[in-house]
Design a protein around this motif. Sequence first.
Motif, PDB file in Angstrom:
ATOM      1  N   GLU A 106     -79.326  -8.700  90.726  1.00 10.45           N
ATOM      2  CA  GLU A 106     -78.784  -9.676  91.677  1.00 10.45           C
ATOM      3  C   GLU A 106     -78.687 -11.057  91.041  1.00 10.45           C
ATOM      4  OE1 GLU A 106     -81.273  -9.592  95.097  1.00 10.45           O
ATOM      5  OE2 GLU A 106     -80.793  -7.516  95.625  1.00 10.45           O
ATOM      6  N   LYS A 107     -79.723 -11.443  90.297  1.00  7.61           N
ATOM      7  CA  LYS A 107     -79.742 -12.763  89.665  1.00  7.61           C
ATOM      8  C   LYS A 107     -78.669 -12.871  88.570  1.00  7.61           C
ATOM      9  CE  LYS A 107     -83.291 -14.264  92.021  1.00  7.61           C
ATOM     10  NZ  LYS A 107     -83.125 -15.328  93.041  1.00  7.61           N
ATOM     11  N   ILE A 108     -78.448 -11.765  87.843  1.00  8.26           N
ATOM     12  CA  ILE A 108     -77.420 -11.767  86.790  1.00  8.26           C
ATOM     13  C   ILE A 108     -76.046 -11.984  87.421  1.00  8.26           C
ATOM     14  CG2 ILE A 108     -76.200 -10.287  85.138  1.00  8.26           C
ATOM     15  CD1 ILE A 108     -78.923  -9.025  84.455  1.00  8.26           C
ATOM     16  N   GLN A 109     -75.784 -11.297  88.543  1.00  7.89           N
ATOM     17  CA  GLN A 109     -74.502 -11.457  89.241  1.00  7.89           C
ATOM     18  C   GLN A 109     -74.369 -12.864  89.805  1.00  7.89           C
ATOM     19  OE1 GLN A 109     -74.553  -8.322  92.137  1.00  7.89           O
ATOM     20  NE2 GLN A 109     -74.265  -6.688  90.620  1.00  7.89           N
ATOM     21  N   LYS A 110     -75.469 -13.403  90.311  1.00  2.71           N
ATOM     22  CA  LYS A 110     -75.462 -14.761  90.868  1.00  2.71           C
ATOM     23  C   LYS A 110     -75.060 -15.797  89.819  1.00  2.71           C
ATOM     24  CE  LYS A 110     -78.711 -18.324  92.382  1.00  2.71           C
ATOM     25  NZ  LYS A 110     -80.149 -18.628  92.639  1.00  2.71           N
ATOM     26  N   HIS A 111     -75.561 -15.620  88.587  1.00  2.53           N
ATOM     27  CA  HIS A 111     -75.265 -16.585  87.509  1.00  2.53           C
ATOM     28  C   HIS A 111     -73.992 -16.227  86.743  1.00  2.53           C
ATOM     29  CE1 HIS A 111     -78.966 -18.990  87.797  1.00  2.53           C
ATOM     30  NE2 HIS A 111     -79.602 -17.844  88.064  1.00  2.53           N
ATOM     31  N   GLY A 112     -73.385 -15.088  87.081  1.00  2.00           N
ATOM     32  CA  GLY A 112     -72.138 -14.692  86.425  1.00  2.00           C
ATOM     33  C   GLY A 112     -72.285 -14.429  84.934  1.00  2.00           C
ATOM     34  N   LEU A 113     -73.395 -13.847  84.557  1.00  2.00           N
ATOM     35  CA  LEU A 113     -73.650 -13.600  83.131  1.00  2.00           C
ATOM     36  C   LEU A 113     -73.063 -12.250  82.705  1.00  2.00           C
ATOM     37  CD1 LEU A 113     -77.383 -14.755  82.994  1.00  2.00           C
ATOM     38  CD2 LEU A 113     -75.373 -16.032  82.236  1.00  2.00           C
ATOM     39  N   GLU A 114     -72.414 -12.236  81.543  1.00  7.51           N
ATOM     40  CA  GLU A 114     -71.826 -10.998  81.017  1.00  7.51           C
ATOM     41  C   GLU A 114     -72.868 -10.252  80.178  1.00  7.51           C
ATOM     42  OE1 GLU A 114     -68.150 -11.672  79.020  1.00  7.51           O
ATOM     43  OE2 GLU A 114     -67.215 -12.666  80.738  1.00  7.51           O
ATOM     44  N   GLY A 147     -72.287 -10.766  72.873  1.00  5.93           N
ATOM     45  CA  GLY A 147     -72.636 -11.926  72.044  1.00  5.93           C
ATOM     46  C   GLY A 147     -73.909 -12.576  72.558  1.00  5.93           C
ATOM     47  N   ARG A 148     -74.096 -13.842  72.213  1.00  4.57           N
ATOM     48  CA  ARG A 148     -75.276 -14.584  72.665  1.00  4.57           C
ATOM     49  C   ARG A 148     -75.105 -14.980  74.122  1.00  4.57           C
ATOM     50  NH1 ARG A 148     -78.702 -16.441  68.759  1.00  4.57           N
ATOM     51  NH2 ARG A 148     -79.332 -18.197  70.061  1.00  4.57           N
ATOM     52  N   ILE A 149     -76.180 -14.905  74.877  1.00  2.00           N
ATOM     53  CA  ILE A 149     -76.144 -15.228  76.295  1.00  2.00           C
ATOM     54  C   ILE A 149     -77.117 -16.382  76.576  1.00  2.00           C
ATOM     55  CG2 ILE A 149     -76.581 -14.373  78.635  1.00  2.00           C
ATOM     56  CD1 ILE A 149     -74.211 -13.023  77.418  1.00  2.00           C
ATOM     57  N   ASP A 150     -76.646 -17.377  77.322  1.00  4.46           N
ATOM     58  CA  ASP A 150     -77.523 -18.470  77.731  1.00  4.46           C
ATOM     59  C   ASP A 150     -78.167 -18.064  79.058  1.00  4.46           C
ATOM     60  OD1 ASP A 150     -78.827 -20.752  78.414  1.00  4.46           O
ATOM     61  OD2 ASP A 150     -77.085 -22.085  78.361  1.00  4.46           O
ATOM     62  N   PHE A 151     -79.374 -17.543  78.971  1.00  8.05           N
ATOM     63  CA  PHE A 151     -80.019 -17.044  80.191  1.00  8.05           C
ATOM     64  C   PHE A 151     -81.199 -17.926  80.622  1.00  8.05           C
ATOM     65  CE2 PHE A 151     -81.342 -14.222  76.577  1.00  8.05           C
ATOM     66  CZ  PHE A 151     -82.610 -14.758  76.374  1.00  8.05           C
ATOM     67  N   ARG A 152     -81.170 -19.194  80.254  1.00  5.63           N
ATOM     68  CA  ARG A 152     -82.288 -20.081  80.604  1.00  5.63           C
ATOM     69  C   ARG A 152     -82.464 -20.226  82.116  1.00  5.63           C
ATOM     70  NH1 ARG A 152     -80.684 -24.981  76.640  1.00  5.63           N
ATOM     71  NH2 ARG A 152     -78.643 -24.230  77.322  1.00  5.63           N
ATOM     72  N   GLU A 153     -81.342 -20.391  82.825  1.00  6.81           N
ATOM     73  CA  GLU A 153     -81.434 -20.521  84.281  1.00  6.81           C
ATOM     74  C   GLU A 153     -81.890 -19.220  84.918  1.00  6.81           C
ATOM     75  OE1 GLU A 153     -81.193 -23.328  86.008  1.00  6.81           O
ATOM     76  OE2 GLU A 153     -80.982 -24.287  84.039  1.00  6.81           O
ATOM     77  N   ILE A 200     -91.966 -14.210  81.741  1.00  7.24           N
ATOM     78  CA  ILE A 200     -90.723 -13.437  81.725  1.00  7.24           C
ATOM     79  C   ILE A 200     -90.180 -13.390  80.294  1.00  7.24           C
ATOM     80  CG2 ILE A 200     -88.347 -13.271  82.565  1.00  7.24           C
ATOM     81  CD1 ILE A 200     -90.400 -12.864  84.762  1.00  7.24           C
ATOM     82  N   GLU A 201     -89.782 -12.205  79.862  1.00  4.66           N
ATOM     83  CA  GLU A 201     -89.140 -12.085  78.546  1.00  4.66           C
ATOM     84  C   GLU A 201     -87.866 -11.264  78.679  1.00  4.66           C
ATOM     85  OE1 GLU A 201     -89.889 -10.030  74.172  1.00  4.66           O
ATOM     86  OE2 GLU A 201     -91.620 -10.846  75.273  1.00  4.66           O
ATOM     87  N   LEU A 202     -86.735 -11.853  78.275  1.00  2.29           N
ATOM     88  CA  LEU A 202     -85.467 -11.131  78.235  1.00  2.29           C
ATOM     89  C   LEU A 202     -85.205 -10.752  76.794  1.00  2.29           C
ATOM     90  CD1 LEU A 202     -85.132 -12.647  81.050  1.00  2.29           C
ATOM     91  CD2 LEU A 202     -82.695 -12.331  80.660  1.00  2.29           C
ATOM     92  N   ARG A 203     -85.041  -9.456  76.541  1.00  2.00           N
ATOM     93  CA  ARG A 203     -84.902  -8.966  75.169  1.00  2.00           C
ATOM     94  C   ARG A 203     -83.551  -8.263  75.005  1.00  2.00           C
ATOM     95  NH1 ARG A 203     -89.953  -5.764  72.860  1.00  2.00           N
ATOM     96  NH2 ARG A 203     -90.851  -7.825  73.290  1.00  2.00           N
ATOM     97  N   GLN A 204     -82.716  -8.831  74.131  1.00  2.26           N
ATOM     98  CA  GLN A 204     -81.398  -8.227  73.877  1.00  2.26           C
ATOM     99  C   GLN A 204     -81.549  -7.089  72.875  1.00  2.26           C
ATOM    100  OE1 GLN A 204     -78.334 -11.046  72.923  1.00  2.26           O
ATOM    101  NE2 GLN A 204     -76.739  -9.509  72.657  1.00  2.26           N
ATOM    102  N   ILE A 205     -80.993  -5.932  73.208  1.00  3.79           N
ATOM    103  CA  ILE A 205     -81.093  -4.759  72.342  1.00  3.79           C
ATOM    104  C   ILE A 205     -79.698  -4.270  71.987  1.00  3.79           C
ATOM    105  CG2 ILE A 205     -83.326  -4.057  73.288  1.00  3.79           C
ATOM    106  CD1 ILE A 205     -81.861  -1.999  74.990  1.00  3.79           C
ATOM    107  N   GLY A 206     -79.593  -3.392  70.974  1.00  2.48           N
ATOM    108  CA  GLY A 206     -78.312  -2.849  70.550  1.00  2.48           C
ATOM    109  C   GLY A 206     -77.963  -1.584  71.311  1.00  2.48           C
ATOM    110  N   VAL A 207     -76.756  -1.070  71.051  1.00  4.39           N
ATOM    111  CA  VAL A 207     -76.311   0.131  71.773  1.00  4.39           C
ATOM    112  C   VAL A 207     -77.156   1.358  71.414  1.00  4.39           C
ATOM    113  CG1 VAL A 207     -73.950  -0.632  72.174  1.00  4.39           C
ATOM    114  CG2 VAL A 207     -74.520   0.496  70.016  1.00  4.39           C
ATOM    115  N   ARG A 208     -77.664   1.401  70.191  1.00  2.00           N
ATOM    116  CA  ARG A 208     -78.523   2.526  69.816  1.00  2.00           C
ATOM    117  C   ARG A 208     -79.841   2.474  70.578  1.00  2.00           C
ATOM    118  NH1 ARG A 208     -77.974   3.824  63.327  1.00  2.00           N
ATOM    119  NH2 ARG A 208     -75.959   4.884  63.475  1.00  2.00           N
TER     120      ARG A 208
END
Length: 300
Positions: free
Chosen positions: A91-99, A122-128, A141-149
Amino acid sequence: MIEIIGVRFRNAGKIYFFDPAGEKIEKGEHVIVETARGVEYGMVVLGNKFVEEEKVIQPLKPVIRKATPEDDKKEEENKEKEKKAFEICLEKIQKHGLEMKLIDTEYTFDNNKVLFYFTADGRIDFRELVKDLAAVFRTRIELRQIGVRDETKALGGYSICGRPLCCSTYLSDFVPVSIKMAKEQNLSLNPTKISGVCGRLMCCLKNEEETYEYLNSKLPDIGDRVTTIDGLKGEVQSVFVLRQKVKVIVEINDEKEIREYHVDDLKFKKKFRKEHVKLDDELKALEELERQEGKSKFDD
């Protein structure tokens, strides 16, 4: 010698080793241990075993305790909380319109941190987003970007061979895989046929790479000129790597004919690869040793 047990955690492919601290711990049991992330709940995949000290990275942390019924209950509660956290984060991701695509959510056993795993182009600004999530969960809170594998490893599934995915069952790390490996194994270079569920080249291409490299080093290339055991000269039309057979176009009485030979019945300019020479020498040494013992498995 030092006594160890092997433990695996959720969302972690690797096996981590701990000191059983004098406890007899069986495979399949759960334990509470301290890791870099804090106190963790893990499943034992390797029971008590003695190994040489130099083979273990020190210091080896001791097991805090075997998991109690209360620990098991807390782990189940964490799993339920993770489902709710996943929905809230969506819900929060949709609220901030993050891809970004949310893949999984994980609470540490002691609830000191909530991890959100996601993929993005690519890089995402997820500070908010982090601020919003911290206000809701009131913990780190930790947001961790991972690859497709990593995404495929986390989600699991079945490969085109019909078996569970290697990455989600036994592979602890992803090994580099190249199109050269598929070519070496005479596989179709059609990306749809040699790609896994993740869309990348299949990890299993690495499994037989060394064997195929060695076998290919003993064969001529298509188009090479060879001399056969019966004194004929010809051009290689095709090769069969596993059978070590070669089809040669030879000329007999001004007529061309295709004949099949074993590679040992042909003379040609051999390929030179240091790693293959080393492997060949090792195989010959093993073969000679087994012959001396009278039980060679290379003999027919």
